[in-house]
Design a protein around this motif. Structure first.
Motif, short mmCIF file in Angstrom:
data_model
loop_
_atom_site.label_atom_id
_atom_site.label_comp_id
_atom_site.label_asym_id
_atom_site.label_seq_id
_atom_site.Cartn_x
_atom_site.Cartn_y
_atom_site.Cartn_z
N LEU A 1 35.42 49.61 50.80
CA LEU A 1 35.19 49.28 49.39
C LEU A 1 35.41 47.79 49.12
CD1 LEU A 1 36.79 52.39 47.68
CD2 LEU A 1 34.36 51.85 47.88
N LYS A 2 36.40 47.18 49.76
CA LYS A 2 36.62 45.74 49.59
C LYS A 2 35.41 44.96 50.08
CE LYS A 2 41.67 45.36 49.91
NZ LYS A 2 42.77 44.86 50.76
N GLU A 3 34.84 45.37 51.20
CA GLU A 3 33.66 44.69 51.73
C GLU A 3 32.47 44.85 50.78
OE1 GLU A 3 31.54 42.23 54.10
OE2 GLU A 3 33.67 42.68 54.30
N GLN A 4 32.30 46.05 50.23
CA GLN A 4 31.20 46.27 49.28
C GLN A 4 31.39 45.42 48.03
OE1 GLN A 4 31.22 50.51 48.65
NE2 GLN A 4 29.87 50.90 50.39
N ILE A 5 32.61 45.32 47.54
CA ILE A 5 32.89 44.49 46.36
C ILE A 5 32.55 43.04 46.66
CG2 ILE A 5 34.75 43.56 44.93
CD1 ILE A 5 36.02 46.38 45.06
N LYS A 6 32.95 42.56 47.83
CA LYS A 6 32.66 41.18 48.22
C LYS A 6 31.15 40.93 48.25
CE LYS A 6 33.25 38.00 52.10
NZ LYS A 6 33.70 37.88 53.49
N GLU A 7 30.39 41.86 48.85
CA GLU A 7 28.94 41.72 48.91
C GLU A 7 28.33 41.74 47.51
OE1 GLU A 7 27.65 44.86 51.47
OE2 GLU A 7 28.55 43.94 53.26
N LEU A 8 28.83 42.61 46.64
CA LEU A 8 28.29 42.68 45.28
C LEU A 8 28.59 41.41 44.48
CD1 LEU A 8 29.09 46.39 44.42
CD2 LEU A 8 26.82 45.38 44.75
N ILE A 9 29.77 40.83 44.69
CA ILE A 9 30.11 39.58 44.00
C ILE A 9 29.18 38.46 44.46
CG2 ILE A 9 31.88 37.77 43.86
CD1 ILE A 9 33.97 40.05 43.77
N GLU A 10 28.93 38.40 45.78
CA GLU A 10 28.02 37.38 46.30
C GLU A 10 26.60 37.58 45.75
OE1 GLU A 10 28.38 37.69 50.54
OE2 GLU A 10 30.38 36.79 50.56
N ARG A 11 26.14 38.83 45.72
CA ARG A 11 24.79 39.12 45.22
C ARG A 11 24.69 38.78 43.74
NH1 ARG A 11 19.64 38.98 45.59
NH2 ARG A 11 18.53 40.76 44.74
N ASN A 12 25.73 39.09 42.97
CA ASN A 12 25.75 38.78 41.54
C ASN A 12 25.66 37.27 41.33
OD1 ASN A 12 26.02 39.52 38.74
ND2 ASN A 12 28.08 38.68 38.85
#
Length: 143
Positions: free
Chosen positions: A72-83
């Motif tokens: 989940l931490k990795e997914q959050i990091k990817e979503l922040i970068e995409r945002n």
């Protein structure tokens, strides 16, 4: 799935996989054999086996939770970068759009209608000032 009981004798289902599942099956098989052979003479040994089983379940669950937290931490990091990337693209598109295009877009957002196909009246050659890309957005091509 194994059914265990806590101190209040409530049944709880626990799902284990792989090596932990085999260990749990072996532990419960040993416990069952011990119960059949001891005829109630070794309550302390039974309690120890139950405690070992509960410890094994607890360690498995803690491992599974830690693993899920990392995912989940990795997914959050990817979503922040995409945002962040989408915000930069949005800013760039707003600077390149003509006032008519921005007004048309705002009207579509307010009414919830799908975007209209570009017409020759609203599209034209952009001004040279609109083509100048801000240096803060020059991190690569936008999609």
């Amino acid at each position: 799935m194994f059914l265990l009981t806590d101190g209040s004798m409530r049944a709880r289902g626990v799902r284990v996989q792989g090596h932990d599942e085999m260990a749990m099956e072996l532990l419960f098989w040993e416990l069952e054999q011990h119960l059949k052979s001891s005829s109630g003479a070794s309550v302390v040994a039974i309690d120890n086996k139950i405690e070992q089983a509960m410890d094994l379940v607890k360690s498995h669950l803690m491992y599974a939770v830690r693993e899920e937290v990392e995912v989940l931490k990795e997914q959050i990091k990817e979503l922040i970068e995409r945002n962040s990337q989408l915000e930069q693209e949005n800013t760039l598109l707003k600077t390149l759009a003509s006032p008519e295009q921005l007004a048309q877009f705002q009207a579509q957002v307010q009414t919830g209608s799908p975007p209209a196909p570009p017409s020759s009246a609203t599209t034209g050659p952009p001004s040279t000032s609109a083509l100048a890309q801000p240096t803060s957005h020059s991190s690569g091509p936008s999609a």
